[in-house]
Scaffold this active site. Structure first.
Site, PDB file in Angstrom:
ATOM      1  N   HIS A 100       0.773  -1.247   0.055  1.00 42.66           N
ATOM      2  CA  HIS A 100      -0.040  -0.041   0.125  1.00 42.66           C
ATOM      3  C   HIS A 100       0.774   1.241  -0.081  1.00 42.66           C
ATOM      4  O   HIS A 100       0.747   2.235  -0.807  1.00 42.66           O
ATOM      5  CB  HIS A 100      -1.011  -0.019   1.336  1.00 42.66           C
ATOM      6  CG  HIS A 100      -1.785   1.317   1.283  1.00 42.66           C
ATOM      7  ND1 HIS A 100      -1.361   2.085   2.340  1.00 42.66           N
ATOM      8  CD2 HIS A 100      -2.880   1.718   0.661  1.00 42.66           C
ATOM      9  CE1 HIS A 100      -2.131   3.295   2.420  1.00 42.66           C
ATOM     10  NE2 HIS A 100      -2.959   3.012   1.327  1.00 42.66           N
ATOM     11  N   GLU A 141       2.277   1.690  -3.503  1.00 45.25           N
ATOM     12  CA  GLU A 141       0.955   2.210  -4.363  1.00 45.25           C
ATOM     13  C   GLU A 141       0.979   3.786  -4.132  1.00 45.25           C
ATOM     14  O   GLU A 141       0.954   4.602  -5.095  1.00 45.25           O
ATOM     15  CB  GLU A 141      -0.192   1.759  -3.773  1.00 45.25           C
ATOM     16  CG  GLU A 141      -1.376   2.239  -4.496  1.00 45.25           C
ATOM     17  CD  GLU A 141      -2.537   2.459  -3.656  1.00 45.25           C
ATOM     18  OE1 GLU A 141      -2.922   4.010  -3.580  1.00 45.25           O
ATOM     19  OE2 GLU A 141      -3.269   1.626  -2.979  1.00 45.25           O
ATOM     20  N   GLU A 181      -4.152   8.154   6.978  1.00 41.53           N
ATOM     21  CA  GLU A 181      -5.186   7.445   6.217  1.00 41.53           C
ATOM     22  C   GLU A 181      -5.577   6.169   7.241  1.00 41.53           C
ATOM     23  O   GLU A 181      -6.606   5.689   7.395  1.00 41.53           O
ATOM     24  CB  GLU A 181      -4.386   6.826   5.123  1.00 41.53           C
ATOM     25  CG  GLU A 181      -5.537   6.128   4.385  1.00 41.53           C
ATOM     26  CD  GLU A 181      -4.905   5.325   3.056  1.00 41.53           C
ATOM     27  OE1 GLU A 181      -3.618   5.702   2.691  1.00 41.53           O
ATOM     28  OE2 GLU A 181      -5.754   4.731   2.233  1.00 41.53           O
TER      29      GLU A 181
END
Lengths: 432, 456
Positions: free
Chosen positions: B68, B71, B148
């Site tokens: 992640h 990404e 996040e």
């Protein structure tokens, strides 16, 4: 008359060589329901939305009654109990929904257009609309579920921030309370309140029918008529009152045991008949509306890593809905994040966008325009908006030229007149 | 996975139309990049997705969440297109873009007007091989990912409960780790970690390019050849199996968090389409999930929410398309005056009935009707169609399984549903988490206008 469906098997691909925005047809039933129809013929399905001026702005003092009434459509109807209603839809693969937003409430249906399936789904929808059960057992259950939902909402700092943001912007105006209502108000509802709300607002003169799908115009006419014919004529409610704007800035900090503080900042912004709407929309696109390339995203996230999401948007309602800037950040960075957010806004208002930013935004909006209605469902939502707010039927066709016509000066001018930092309301939730 | 559904009455018509209309064109470049193209001419648009076979279930301990994180870093620029250029160019072309990471995949996508497809492939190819990983950018992006995580998990009692629940349910399977990673692991990523992860997994022979929309398959293949064709194959060392060990007996946990409502999550360890020995078992579990939660008329809502009124919400789910063995999950919120133990009893009773009584023909037909209609509805979305193809290919099943779905579901019988309930939904495979809400004290302080704000 379902010739087209039979043909579907043989004419495999329908090719559009030229593409234009949808052709929206509009008429009114004798009882005064407005109908909007777009024929789309590539898939054997139809999306239908029955929209009423019966959103939470019509709650009066009964905050949440519009939403709870809409939720009751998911229960019994005619001679069927709630299980039977649900199973009637599911047995033909139809998808039914009902809900309320601030300005309106709706019942929606997605169905295949094959006759037998379609007819059973439509019969069920019509019965729900015209003979809802609203019985006491269902009512008490939905009320309990709603109250549990409202309690669950209190776990979310983001939801608490939104509720207080609207309260701060709109006070006692019908836009000032959450659509779902409050625990204190919903606790007091009775079955009669739901019936009264239904009888007052779910009437033909207050109804709109949106049909987007693989039906002929004649079929759409019959469908719209049949869905609304048994509603009493009734009348349209008075327009929602105008909004007194804030006269000074304000900050509200709510302590909450979360690791992040949710920050919302804004003021009453734009409405659906606003002559400044396109200038504000385009300007906001540059300021905080364009995702990964907006000014707010760059200042807050890309340059400083202060938040995962940082954005701004106008919510144009019948009356000016909020202009909202938002982000969430670690508690000890709250002051810094607010400062970055505010400075980005103030800078934008003072200087407007650059020519390069304007050109890029226009290219983004016009270059990707077709993406806005590239599915049946998205198209239906556009037609619903155009119909409910009585926008011109060529709204989609003229959208791009209106954007193209705007200059940096137009945007700066609109923001300077309409978004006054000295009126900015800030709500924070978190910090403990 | 979302449940799709069916229609016996008109089985022949839409099924035929779907079969012919749903053709997928496949090509594999000599460097191993697989390309799937599906024409959908309804609108002059195209969606492009590139799927990499890497996700949190590929990650070793200490660097959970690194797929992640990578990404995020993939938006930080290359030599040819420095920081911000990728997104600026896509935006200027009217495109929408983003990326997502799951347990079994990392995917990047753009949706554009059809004539802009080429630039998407050009940019996507560039960052497959040329991403520049810089310490200063990593430092900022680490903060973003930490925010996040706070937003998605830390401040959401149910999400946090789910994280603890997964960590308890799986002993050695990488499904025990959250996709976003554990906080200490996130804090510890280095550029070297990311560089190694990028070098290991971002290669043409570990990716699938999916394009759906108003496009000509041969043109897409040519564009892909032009931009990806020059890349060398990588030596991809397969991820270790990390097959979950057998569970002997139920596991239970309590998670105490500031919250307003109690909540129960239950999960039985089950095979998926990718891991099951007899394929029908996976489809039978899929239908079983539909019997319990395939809409408002299905058993959990009908019986627990409406009939007994002991839950205000109740749901069930099965991940047909997970790469590894997964959980068949149930979750519910008690109605006022009821508690999580009442719900546990009621949910287990539903499972008991599935093991002892055959589901009715009517119920089965309803699920199948929904699946068939769903197969028509999902064609309204290019994005969803591309998602299905990319996901199946990436988890190790063929994209051809997408087209088989409706028929496989149709073949499932009441006896098969009972059989999988008996075999897999048993106490020894069960995991339970109870969310025990702790008081939230809210205090409010309002400051009226702080006057004299200046423009600078």
């Amino acid at each position: 008359m379902r010739i087209k469906f039979a043909l579907f098997c043989f004419i495999i691909v329908f090719t559009h060589n030229s593409f234009s925005a949808a052709k929206i047809e509009h008429w009114q039933t004798e009882k005064g329901s407005r109908v909007y129809f777009v024929q789309t013929e590539d898939l054997p399905l139809v999306d239908i939305k029955l929209t009423f001026d019966a959103g939470s702005a019509r709650d009066g003092y009964q905050f949440g009654i519009a939403a709870l009434t809409a939720e009751m459509f998911n229960t019994s109807a005619g001679s069927w109990n709630a299980d039977q209603v649900a199973q009637r839809f599911e047995s033909v693969g139809a998808q039914f929904n009902a809900g309320a937003s601030i300005d309106y409430a709706w019942l929606s249906l997605r169905s295949l257009t094959e006759k037998k399936l379609f007819n059973k789904a439509i019969e069920t929808l019509k019965t729900i609309l015209t003979q809802p059960g609203f019985n006491e057992v269902d009512f008490q259950r939905i009320k309990k579920q709603t109250l549990a939902g409202l309690k669950h909402r209190e776990e979310s700092p983001g939801a608490i921030a939104h509720i207080n943001f609207y309260k701060t912007l709109y006070g006692d105006h019908p836009y000032g309370h959450p659509t779902g209502g409050l625990i204190e108000t919903v606790s007091g509802f009775s079955q009669t309140d739901v019936r009264d709300f239904y009888q007052r607002y779910y009437v033909a003169a207050n109804a709109m029918v949106v049909i987007v799908g693989d039906l002929s115009k004649q079929e759409a006419e019959q469908l719209a008529l049949s869905l609304t014919a048994e509603l009493p004529q009734g009348q349209k409610p008075e327009a929602i009152p105008a909004i007194p704007g804030p006269s000074k800035a304000g900050t509200q900090n709510i302590a909450f045991p979360s690791t992040q503080t949710h920050i919302l900042a804004g003021l009453p912004g734009s409405h659906r008949k606003d002559p400044d709407y396109f200038a504000l929309y385009l300007g906001n696109h540059i300021l905080g509306g364009s995702g990964l390339v907006s000014q707010l995203f760059k200042e807050v996230r890309e340059k400083r890593g202060l938040a995962y999401s940082a954005y701004s948007y106008f919510s144009p309602f019948f009356r000016p809905g909020p202009f909202t800037m938002g982000l969430q950040t670690r508690n000890d960075q709250t002051a810094k994040a607010i400062e970055v957010m505010r400075n980005t806004l103030i800078n934008f208002i003072k200087n407007g966008p650059t020519e390069a930013e304007l050109t890029a935004a226009k290219k983004n909006i016009t270059g990707g325009f077709v993406l806005r209605f590239d599915t049946n469902r998205k198209l239906m939502e556009y037609v619903n908006m155009i119909g409910f707010y009585q926008k011109p039927l060529d709204y989609l066709d003229t959208f791009q030229s209106k954007i193209e016509a705007l200059s940096t000066a137009d945007i700066k001018d609109a923001f300077q007149r309409r978004v006054k930092p000295e009126h900015l309301q800030i709500v924070t939730v978190g910090g403990r | 996975m979302k449940f799709r559904d069916i229609l016996i009455l008109c089985l022949c018509l839409p099924a035929l139309a779907i079969a012919d209309n749903n053709k997928v064109h496949e090509k594999i470049l000599s460097n191993g990049l697989k390309i799937l193209v599906k024409e959908d001419r309804r609108s002059p648009v195209a969606v492009s997705q590139i799927w990499y076979k890497v996700g949190s279930s590929y990650e070793p301990g200490g660097v959970t969440g690194i797929s992640h994180m990578l990404e995020h870093m993939m938006f930080k620029g290359t030599e040819a297109y420095p920081q911000g250029e990728f997104s600026r160019i896509i935006a200027e072309n009217g495109g929408r873009e983003n990326a997502f990471t799951g347990r079994d995949y990392t995917a990047y996508f753009q949706t554009v007007e059809k004539s802009r497809l080429e630039i998407c492939l050009k940019l996507e190819a560039d960052r497959m091989r040329n991403i520049k990983l810089v310490p200063e950018e990593l430092k900022k992006e680490l903060q973003v990912v930490t925010e996040e995580r706070r937003m998605r998990t830390e401040d959401k009692p149910r999400a946090k409960t789910r994280e603890h629940f997964q960590a308890m349910a799986f002993s050695n399977s990488p499904y025990k780790n959250p996709v976003i990673g554990w906080p200490a692991d996130i804090a510890g990523y280095t550029v070297a970690d990311l560089e190694a992860w990028y070098q290991r997994w971002y290669a043409p022979n570990n990716a699938t390019l999916v394009v759906v929309g108003d496009v000509e398959p041969t043109e897409v293949f040519n564009l892909a050849e032009r931009y990806f064709g020059g890349f060398e194959k990588s030596d991809i060392v397969d991820v270790k199996p990390q097959t979950e060990i057998e569970q002997f007996g139920a596991r239970k946990m309590t998670v105490k968090l500031p919250a307003k409502l109690p909540y129960i999550m239950m999960g039985y360890k089950v095979p998926t389409l990718n891991t099951v020995e007899q394929e029908w078992e996976a489809y039978a579990l899929e239908v079983l999930a539909g019997i319990l939660d395939g809409g408002n008329g299905a058993r959990l809502t009908s019986r627990l929410v409406r009939g007994q009124q002991i839950a205000v919400s109740a749901g069930a789910g099965y991940s047909l398309y997970s790469r590894l063995d997964d959980l068949f999950s149930l979750a519910a919120t008690p109605a006022p005056g009821k508690n999580v133990f009442d719900l546990e009893y009621a949910l287990k009773n539903e499972i008991y009935q599935l093991k002892n009584e055959l589901v009715s023909d009517q119920e089965l037909q309803r699920i199948k009707a929904q699946v068939l209609a769903g197969a028509v509805y999902e064609r309204d979305s290019n994005f969803y169609q591309a998602m299905q193809l990319g996901m199946l290919e990436t988890i190790g099943l063929s994209w051809r399984k997408v087209a088989e779905y409706v028929e496989k579901i149709n073949q499932i019988t009441a006896q098969q549903i009972r059989a999988v309930a008996r075999q897999y939904l048993i106490e020894d495979r069960l995991n339970i988490a109870y969310l025990d809400p702790q008081a939230i004290e809210e205090t409010q302080s309002t400051q009226a206008a702080a006057g004299g704000r200046h423009a600078h």
